[in-house]
Write a protein that holds these residues in place. Structure first.
Motif, PDB file in Angstrom:
ATOM      1  N   ASN A   1       0.828  -1.111   0.005  1.00 40.18           N
ATOM      2  CA  ASN A   1      -0.018  -0.012  -0.066  1.00 40.18           C
ATOM      3  C   ASN A   1       0.840   1.114   0.079  1.00 40.18           C
ATOM      4  OD1 ASN A   1      -2.407  -1.399  -0.012  1.00 40.18           O
ATOM      5  ND2 ASN A   1      -2.588  -1.543   2.257  1.00 40.18           N
ATOM      6  N   LEU A   2       1.972   1.214   0.675  1.00 46.27           N
ATOM      7  CA  LEU A   2       2.929   2.616   0.820  1.00 46.27           C
ATOM      8  C   LEU A   2       3.586   2.709  -0.641  1.00 46.27           C
ATOM      9  CD1 LEU A   2       4.743   2.049   4.170  1.00 46.27           C
ATOM     10  CD2 LEU A   2       2.956   3.739   3.539  1.00 46.27           C
ATOM     11  N   TYR A   3       3.827   1.319  -1.331  1.00 48.62           N
ATOM     12  CA  TYR A   3       4.489   1.412  -2.665  1.00 48.62           C
ATOM     13  C   TYR A   3       3.546   2.101  -3.669  1.00 48.62           C
ATOM     14  CZ  TYR A   3       7.205   0.316  -6.930  1.00 48.62           C
ATOM     15  OH  TYR A   3       7.686   0.280  -8.139  1.00 48.62           O
ATOM     16  N   ILE A   4       2.357   1.631  -3.717  1.00 52.62           N
ATOM     17  CA  ILE A   4       1.468   2.259  -4.562  1.00 52.62           C
ATOM     18  C   ILE A   4       1.039   3.810  -4.315  1.00 52.62           C
ATOM     19  CG2 ILE A   4      -0.777   1.677  -3.601  1.00 52.62           C
ATOM     20  CD1 ILE A   4      -1.788   1.113  -6.351  1.00 52.62           C
ATOM     21  N   SER A   5       1.080   3.979  -3.069  1.00 46.87           N
ATOM     22  CA  SER A   5       0.926   5.572  -2.619  1.00 46.87           C
ATOM     23  C   SER A   5       1.924   6.357  -2.911  1.00 46.87           C
ATOM     24  CB  SER A   5       0.750   5.576  -1.070  1.00 46.87           C
ATOM     25  OG  SER A   5      -0.473   4.750  -0.759  1.00 46.87           O
ATOM     26  N   TYR A   6       3.457   5.751  -3.051  1.00 45.53           N
ATOM     27  CA  TYR A   6       4.543   6.340  -3.602  1.00 45.53           C
ATOM     28  C   TYR A   6       4.458   6.737  -5.111  1.00 45.53           C
ATOM     29  CZ  TYR A   6       9.224   6.858  -4.997  1.00 45.53           C
ATOM     30  OH  TYR A   6      10.444   7.354  -5.731  1.00 45.53           O
ATOM     31  N   LEU A   7       4.187   5.883  -5.698  1.00 45.33           N
ATOM     32  CA  LEU A   7       3.703   5.772  -7.169  1.00 45.33           C
ATOM     33  C   LEU A   7       2.675   6.938  -7.365  1.00 45.33           C
ATOM     34  CD1 LEU A   7       4.189   2.259  -8.489  1.00 45.33           C
ATOM     35  CD2 LEU A   7       5.835   3.964  -8.584  1.00 45.33           C
ATOM     36  N   GLY A   8       1.684   6.869  -6.688  1.00 47.84           N
ATOM     37  CA  GLY A   8       0.415   7.746  -6.787  1.00 47.84           C
ATOM     38  C   GLY A   8       1.190   9.353  -6.391  1.00 47.84           C
ATOM     39  N   PHE A   9       2.114   9.284  -5.364  1.00 44.81           N
ATOM     40  CA  PHE A   9       2.472  10.684  -5.270  1.00 44.81           C
ATOM     41  C   PHE A   9       3.375  11.270  -6.647  1.00 44.81           C
ATOM     42  CE2 PHE A   9       6.208  12.992  -3.580  1.00 44.81           C
ATOM     43  CZ  PHE A   9       5.910  14.040  -3.413  1.00 44.81           C
ATOM     44  N   ARG A  10       4.263  10.376  -7.050  1.00 45.77           N
ATOM     45  CA  ARG A  10       5.018  10.396  -8.175  1.00 45.77           C
ATOM     46  C   ARG A  10       4.146  10.957  -9.249  1.00 45.77           C
ATOM     47  NH1 ARG A  10      10.095   7.982  -8.905  1.00 45.77           N
ATOM     48  NH2 ARG A  10       9.932   8.923 -10.879  1.00 45.77           N
ATOM     49  N   PHE A  11       3.065  10.231  -9.512  1.00 49.55           N
ATOM     50  CA  PHE A  11       2.269  10.787 -10.817  1.00 49.55           C
ATOM     51  C   PHE A  11       1.508  12.090 -10.452  1.00 49.55           C
ATOM     52  CE2 PHE A  11      -2.608  10.402 -12.098  1.00 49.55           C
ATOM     53  CZ  PHE A  11      -2.160  10.546 -13.620  1.00 49.55           C
ATOM     54  N   TYR A  12       1.310  12.362  -9.141  1.00 49.21           N
ATOM     55  CA  TYR A  12       0.697  13.831  -8.802  1.00 49.21           C
ATOM     56  C   TYR A  12       1.800  14.873  -9.073  1.00 49.21           C
ATOM     57  CZ  TYR A  12      -0.815  17.469  -5.613  1.00 49.21           C
ATOM     58  OH  TYR A  12      -1.060  18.844  -5.376  1.00 49.21           O
ATOM     59  N   ARG A  13       3.003  14.471  -8.563  1.00 51.72           N
ATOM     60  CA  ARG A  13       3.884  15.370  -8.880  1.00 51.72           C
ATOM     61  C   ARG A  13       4.608  15.784  -9.976  1.00 51.72           C
ATOM     62  NH1 ARG A  13       9.790  14.126  -6.118  1.00 51.72           N
ATOM     63  NH2 ARG A  13       9.671  12.722  -7.922  1.00 51.72           N
ATOM     64  N   ASP A  14       5.030  14.495 -10.990  1.00 49.72           N
ATOM     65  CA  ASP A  14       5.374  14.865 -12.290  1.00 49.72           C
ATOM     66  C   ASP A  14       4.143  15.050 -13.316  1.00 49.72           C
ATOM     67  OD1 ASP A  14       7.856  14.038 -10.977  1.00 49.72           O
ATOM     68  OD2 ASP A  14       7.973  12.127 -11.313  1.00 49.72           O
ATOM     69  N   ALA A  15       3.381  14.478 -13.206  1.00 52.94           N
ATOM     70  CA  ALA A  15       2.171  14.563 -14.032  1.00 52.94           C
ATOM     71  C   ALA A  15       2.668  14.289 -15.811  1.00 52.94           C
ATOM     72  CB  ALA A  15       1.684  16.045 -14.317  1.00 52.94           C
ATOM     73  N   ASP A  16       3.592  13.085 -15.833  1.00 55.53           N
ATOM     74  CA  ASP A  16       3.973  12.769 -17.038  1.00 55.53           C
ATOM     75  C   ASP A  16       3.548  11.145 -17.448  1.00 55.53           C
ATOM     76  OD1 ASP A  16       5.464  11.487 -15.289  1.00 55.53           O
ATOM     77  OD2 ASP A  16       7.444  12.032 -16.053  1.00 55.53           O
ATOM     78  N   ARG A  17       3.767  10.910 -18.816  1.00 56.35           N
ATOM     79  CA  ARG A  17       3.392   9.466 -18.897  1.00 56.35           C
ATOM     80  C   ARG A  17       4.131   8.297 -18.360  1.00 56.35           C
ATOM     81  NH1 ARG A  17       0.416   8.904 -23.472  1.00 56.35           N
ATOM     82  NH2 ARG A  17      -0.132  11.017 -24.818  1.00 56.35           N
ATOM     83  N   ARG A  18       5.412   8.712 -17.976  1.00 55.51           N
ATOM     84  CA  ARG A  18       6.222   7.554 -17.374  1.00 55.51           C
ATOM     85  C   ARG A  18       5.718   7.272 -15.951  1.00 55.51           C
ATOM     86  NH1 ARG A  18      12.870   8.171 -16.078  1.00 55.51           N
ATOM     87  NH2 ARG A  18      13.141   6.125 -15.299  1.00 55.51           N
ATOM     88  N   SER A  19       5.338   8.277 -15.317  1.00 57.90           N
ATOM     89  CA  SER A  19       5.047   8.040 -13.919  1.00 57.90           C
ATOM     90  C   SER A  19       3.376   7.419 -13.940  1.00 57.90           C
ATOM     91  CB  SER A  19       4.841   9.375 -13.141  1.00 57.90           C
ATOM     92  OG  SER A  19       3.907  10.157 -13.737  1.00 57.90           O
TER      93      SER A  19
END
Length: 443
Positions: free
Chosen positions: A376-394
């Protein structure tokens, strides 16, 4: 007036002379007026001539909109120089013979290219024309599998099976098979009706333009008949073979998916929340199929599936924004990109809280929130990366993480499930203690 004035002043005696004079004057004026018109016409003609000389001539070379055809025509144009033949017969030199050979080779290569290009052009014309597509019985299973979205149906059946397995009752194999079959048939019916309604919109998207109804591999009437042949037996099986509550939930889910979620995709971004409810109902159906009632455990499983779908779908739709906008769908990733990333991160964190509630509701042991915390922490970390970077890779990383996160979470939840015997013993102990308390109260 001039003629009357002359008659009044000169009298009748001078009338003949004055009349001749007036005729001369009128004749002179008439000639002058005609000459003025002639000069006017000459001026207008000269002015128009000057204007036509000032105008810029139109360019002869106009760019053709069909660039590919123009390039092919330019490549085919080969200019050959013809040498003058001298009257004196002279022996050919080595250089002239070599040049002639090279020219012959160029002519042969140009002819070969033209011959090879002609069948390609004919094939391209044939491909662009409408063709009658015949349905073969060998291709029918694959077409129906794509029409019913067999992978999505398998995910729906697996989540319903997880809800059935998590129910605190003894496992009944017959009820499990009937519930799984009915849920799968209901999902096939809903997906087929969804594709039937979205044919004109799917044809504009690269992701969905190869669907059977878009390509004409199956007729709309056959698709509707297939949906009816799946939906009616599926709901009847859930209602009569399992219990009426599960059948009602299956019918409500078909209605919610086809009549609410499908048209809302082109109207409002609220379709994502409605679609999350549709995905949260199958585990609830599995729970009700096993227990016959709606309990707190069923709502918890539905809540986990509800929250999981936001990082899963929002990350998927982020990479398909061009397709969704081309198809005319109203998605958060297209109209509200900031909200799309915030909602994904919010529900990633909600998975941690829902996992903690499971032992509180006496569904799992306290080891479940501890074991599930890393994923759950790992998917939350990836969700934070997606929120911060806002790119296709994240977004791609978050989407692929969601694919293995859900089965892993449900598997850990099943391993940490409280056994039915423990709950039965606990219930017996509570019953005995309640009976003793009643005995003490009696005189």
């Amino acid at each position: 007036g001039l003629f009357a004035w002359h008659l009044k002043n000169t009298g009748v005696r001078q009338f003949p002379c004055q009349f001749v004079h007036l005729c001369r004057v009128a004749n002179d004026r008439l000639i002058t007026f005609q000459y003025f018109n002639f000069l006017k016409r000459m001026y207008v003609t000269q002015y128009n001539k000057d204007l036509s000389q000032r105008a810029k001539p139109k360019s002869d070379s106009v760019a053709s909109p069909f660039r590919e055809l123009q390039q092919l025509d330019q490549e085919k144009k080969v200019i050959y120089k013809i040498r003058p033949i001298s009257p004196v017969h002279q022996p050919l030199s080595e250089t002239s013979s070599r040049n002639d050979r090279n020219e012959l080779r160029e002519i042969k290569s140009a002819a070969e290219i033209e011959d090879s290009a002609s069948p390609l052009r004919a094939e391209s014309k044939e491909d662009r024309q409408w063709k009658e597509m015949k349905l073969r019985l060998d291709d029918l299973p694959g077409i129906l599998a794509r029409l019913s979205k067999i992978k999505l149906t398998a995910l729906v059946v697996s989540t319903a099976s997880a809800g059935f397995a998590m129910a605190p009752v003894p496992f009944d194999l017959t009820c499990f098979l009937l519930a799984s079959l009915g849920t799968g048939l209901a999902s096939c019916a809903a997906n087929s009706i969804n594709q039937f309604f979205e044919v004109p919109f799917d044809s504009n998207m690269n992701r969905t333009k190869t669907r059977p109804l878009v390509r004409g591999q199956i007729s709309p009437l056959l698709a509707v008949c297939f949906a009816a042949s799946c939906g009616v037996p599926g709901i009847a099986l859930l209602t009569l073979g399992v219990n009426p509550l599960t059948g009602a939930l299956g019918a409500f889910n078909i209605f919610l998916y086809t009549c609410c979620y499908t048209p809302m995709k082109r109207m409002s971004i609220a379709n994502t929340w409605v679609g999350a409810v549709v995905g949260a109902i199958p585990p609830v159906m599995g729970w009700t199929a096993a227990t016959g009632s709606l309990d707190a455990g069923a709502l918890l499983l539905g809540g986990i599936l509800y929250s999981w779908q936001f990082p899963h779908f929002n990350a998927l739709s982020w990479g398909l924004r061009e397709d969704y906008s081309r198809g005319g769908y109203c998605m958060m990733s297209v109209t509200h990109p900031g909200l799309c990333r915030r909602v994904a991160l919010r529900h990633c964190l909600a998975l941690i809280g829902l996992s903690t509630v499971a032992p509180v509701l006496d569904i799992t042991t306290w080891t479940f929130p501890i074991i599930s915390l890393p994923i759950n922490l790992y998917i939350s970390y990836l969700g934070f990366r997606f929120y911060r970077d806002a790119d296709r890779r994240s977004s791609r990383k978050l989407f692929f993480c969601s694919l293995w996160h859900l089965p892993m979470l449900l598997l850990v939840m099943f391993t940490c499930k409280k056994s039915f015997l423990e709950k039965e013993d606990k219930g017996d102990l509570l019953g005995e203690s309640h009976g003793r308390a009643m005995e003490i109260r009696l005189p």
